[in-house]
Design a protein around this motif. Structure first.
Motif, mmCIF file in Angstrom:
data_model
loop_
_atom_site.group_PDB
_atom_site.id
_atom_site.type_symbol
_atom_site.label_atom_id
_atom_site.label_comp_id
_atom_site.label_asym_id
_atom_site.label_seq_id
_atom_site.Cartn_x
_atom_site.Cartn_y
_atom_site.Cartn_z
ATOM 1 N N HIS A 1 3.762 1.846 3.537
ATOM 2 C CA HIS A 1 3.298 0.439 3.898
ATOM 3 C C HIS A 1 2.187 1.030 4.697
ATOM 4 C CE1 HIS A 1 4.842 -3.378 1.904
ATOM 5 N NE2 HIS A 1 6.153 -2.466 1.917
ATOM 6 N N SER B 1 4.266 -8.429 4.135
ATOM 7 C CA SER B 1 3.996 -6.796 3.161
ATOM 8 C C SER B 1 5.292 -6.409 4.014
ATOM 9 C CB SER B 1 3.506 -6.855 2.127
ATOM 10 O OG SER B 1 2.448 -5.886 3.733
ATOM 11 N N ASP C 1 6.520 -6.993 -2.823
ATOM 12 C CA ASP C 1 6.245 -7.286 -0.941
ATOM 13 C C ASP C 1 5.495 -7.254 -1.144
ATOM 14 O OD1 ASP C 1 8.862 -6.169 -1.062
ATOM 15 O OD2 ASP C 1 8.880 -4.405 0.083
ATOM 16 N N GLY C 2 4.119 -7.983 -2.237
ATOM 17 C CA GLY C 2 2.999 -9.090 -1.959
ATOM 18 C C GLY C 2 1.909 -8.056 -1.372
ATOM 19 N N ASP C 3 2.055 -7.080 -1.790
ATOM 20 C CA ASP C 3 0.672 -6.392 -0.696
ATOM 21 C C ASP C 3 0.227 -5.458 -2.265
ATOM 22 O OD1 ASP C 3 -1.567 -4.347 0.519
ATOM 23 O OD2 ASP C 3 0.291 -3.855 2.356
#
Length: 662
Positions: free
Chosen positions: A314, A352, A419-421
């Motif tokens: 991330h 995320s 994770d939505g990113d």
């Protein structure tokens, strides 16, 4: 030198069905779940992340059912990997496609894409025992919380998918559905429980961390066939240490004992202990446990590795992540603190990242008074988190190092996407592409498909086209004809979205030439020909498909939609009424148009509302609904509906037809 059988513990991964001989500590719970699943139309298994829901299903419940009079499908999932080009399955419910592909992993996705859940189960035929008596059909969906992740491109498909599950349950009184879901999403599921339960019975089973006796079995019993064992009180010493929490607050150090053990932590510590044993040790004594089973060190190593991986995935500095974790979730007294999960951030950290920490069993989420609150997974993590310094623990095998290969970068991209990113997923996938060598062509093809899917999801048609075409070229070199055809079909659809109809038809024709017996690719060609402005030619293709298989759902839907477009409502409804299961929004819109043509206004309006609720921004839905509204005299609303079409926008053919209505 004495040799021992392979390691009896699975570490961080979940148990599989093949691991059932070394799965212990959940026998009573596995029996309870099996009984409930067999007895009730709907069973819900819920518990926190990392408590072992997948493991108890795979290694505990399924083996128990193997000898019973039941038909059990593989455990289902609601997401699938990166290799399939999503644009080749336009306007299909992604939850349905993923679930059916996990239930039938050997079957083509293009074939499954035309089926609802009910149609898939019906196609399997009646399930009976050797005496011809019907048997219960048991189906399960693991990680059902994926239904409630707030990915914008999937939200519109959630309710239709749940309706499909309810329809399938209504259709077969012998069908039993089990949903396994994280407890922080359980409240959101309850809003749909009544629909799924219907008139049948329902049960909910909570899975909690291991009690002391369960933890002892999970520690001791897997060694039974290894040639090594625990001596008297050795396993008890280890479990007691796992239950002991040490705090370092402003008032000094203190400790206390908790009642339960987290399965993930037990696996981490036991696996580390096993690996530390030299070959000459056949009996693990309490003294050896006290000297070598350093729970804090094992959990600290686990935490350091997880934080390094998440920081890398991330793009967050490791020091920043460990400091945030410590300052946010540990109070001055050394106890667990909580933080409110906002729409996009939690205590200043992107959600995320928080989701990744939950998935790695470091944080958990609880719902209180309708709000979501985060805290450490367990008190046993307090001391490791207090000691954590980003990168300070020194290198460990596989920790703190950037993935070395293109394939590893691609897997990181997939995890980040889960994770939505989406932005960061694209960054990692592009890194993977740059790393690909000449001997990694299959990985390169998957990367191109993954990047094409990301571009497709955000409506970037030129980038999606370029990626899918590059993927088709790589698959061509690998001589994987089916994959080439899927990539070409995906490229054709996004080319059509850009208004280049003739070129789109050419791509689909090329796909059909490579897989001439794939009826669903022929259906996609017909739909593309229709959107390019040649409905009669499209009908000819569909007549050919249905002459081979008269029950092909995608072909019936497409022919019904085209017949409605051509002003042949009676013929359209004959086809559309054959696919009246939970439908795609475009099929509902086509029925609305046919009903409007027959002056059945009340029915048409009901179908219109349903279609626009589910797919207002879809070009084909907007076109058919606008046609129906024009037919009923509501031109102002028709024009507004047409303007709402963005995914994809209206084709040149559709714009011309609507313009002619004025």
């Amino acid at each position: 030198m004495t040799t021992y059988r392979s390691e009896p513990y699975v570490g961080l991964r979940s148990y599989s069905r093949e691991d059932h001989e070394r799965f212990f500590g959940r026998g009573t719970k596995a029996y309870e779940i099996a009984v409930m699943w067999h007895a009730h139309r709907l069973t819900t298994l819920y518990g926190p992340s990392g408590v072992g829901k997948t493991s108890v299903l795979e290694a505990g419940v399924l083996p128990r059912l193997a000898e019973q009079r039941v038909d059990v499908l593989p455990i289902g999932r609601l997401s699938h990997g990166s290799a399939f080009p999503l644009a080749a399955l336009p306007e299909r419910n992604p939850f349905t496609v993923a679930l059916l592909s996990s239930w039938a992993p050997g079957e083509s996705l293009t074939r499954l894409a035309g089926l609802t859940v009910k149609q898939f189960l019906r196609r399997r035929g009646p399930r009976t025992d050797k005496y011809g008596d019907p048997v219960p059909v048991l189906v399960a969906i693991d990680q059902a919380e994926e239904l409630f992740f707030d990915f914008p491109h999937r939200q519109a498909f959630r309710d239709p998918f749940i309706s499909q599950l309810a329809e399938a349950l209504d259709d077969n009184e012998d069908l039993r559905l089990l949903l396994s879901i994280r407890e922080d999403y359980f409240a959101r599921f309850l809003a749909h429980e009544e629909q799924l339960r219907g008139g049948g019975s329902a049960a909910a089973v909570a899975l909690a961390p291991l009690r002391e006796d369960e933890a002892l079995a999970a520690v001791r019993d897997p060694l039974a066939r290894t040639g090594r064992s625990y001596g008297p009180q050795a396993a008890e010493t280890l479990v007691r240490e796992l239950r002991t929490v040490r705090l370092h607050g402003v008032s000094g150090p203190t400790s206390y004992t908790v009642d339960t053990v987290e399965p993930v932590q037990l696996q981490i510590v036991c696996s580390s202990l096993w690996q530390s044993c030299p070959p000459e040790i056949a009996v693990i004594t309490p003294e050896y446990v006290e000297q070598h089973a350093d729970v804090d060190r094992s959990l600290g190593d686990f935490l350091s590795r997880a934080l390094e991986e998440i920081a890398h995935e991330h793009d967050v500095p490791p020091d920043q992540l460990s400091t945030w974790l410590r300052e946010t979730f540990i109070t001055e007294l050394g106890t667990r603190g909580t933080a409110y999960e906002g729409e996009t951030q939690t205590a200043g950290m992107p959600n995320s990242v928080v989701k990744a920490l939950v998935d790695r069993h470091i944080l958990k989420v609880e719902v209180r008074a309708g709000s979501r609150w985060c805290e450490l997974q367990h008190d046993r993590l307090l001391q490791p988190v207090q000691r954590a310094q980003g990168g300070a623990a020194g290198p460990k095998p596989g920790a703190g190092q950037a993935p070395a290969s293109a394939e590893e970068f691609l897997r990181v991209a997939e995890q980040v996407l889960a994770d939505g990113d989406l932005r960061l997923a694209e960054t990692h996938a592009q890194r993977a592409r740059r790393l690909c060598g000449e001997d990694e062509q299959r990985t390169l093809a998957e990367i191109e498909s993954f990047l094409g899917n990301l571009a497709y999801e955000r409506g970037d048609w030129p980038t999606a086209e370029a990626c899918y075409k590059r993927g088709s070229q790589v698959y061509e070199r690998l001589r994987e004809t089916g994959a080439v055809a899927r990539s070409l079909a995906a490229a054709g659809r996004v080319i059509l979205h850009q208004g280049r109809a003739d070129e789109a038809v050419a791509e689909l024709q090329s796909a059909v030439q490579r897989v001439p017996h794939d009826l669903n690719v022929q259906v996609e060609l017909a739909v593309t020909v229709w959107h390019a402005g040649s409905p009669p030619a499209a009908l000819s293709i569909l007549h050919g498909v249905l002459s081979v298989d008269g029950d092909t759902p995608l072909a019936l839907q497409a022919r019904g939609e085209i017949l409605a477009d051509l002003g042949k409502p009676e013929q359209a409804l004959r086809d559309l009424d054959r696919v009246r299961d939970p439908e795609e929004p475009a099929t509902i819109a086509a029925r609305a148009l046919a009903l409007a043509e027959l002056d059945r206004a009340a029915e048409a309006i009901a179908e219109l509302d349903a279609a626009l609720t589910a797919g207002r921004d879809q070009g084909l839905v907007a076109y058919l609904c606008a046609r129906a509204l024009h037919r009923m005299g509501n031109r102002e609303r028709a024009d507004q509906v047409a303007r709402d079409a963005i995914r994809p926008p209206l084709t040149a053919y559709q714009r011309r037809i609507l313009a002619d209505l004025h």
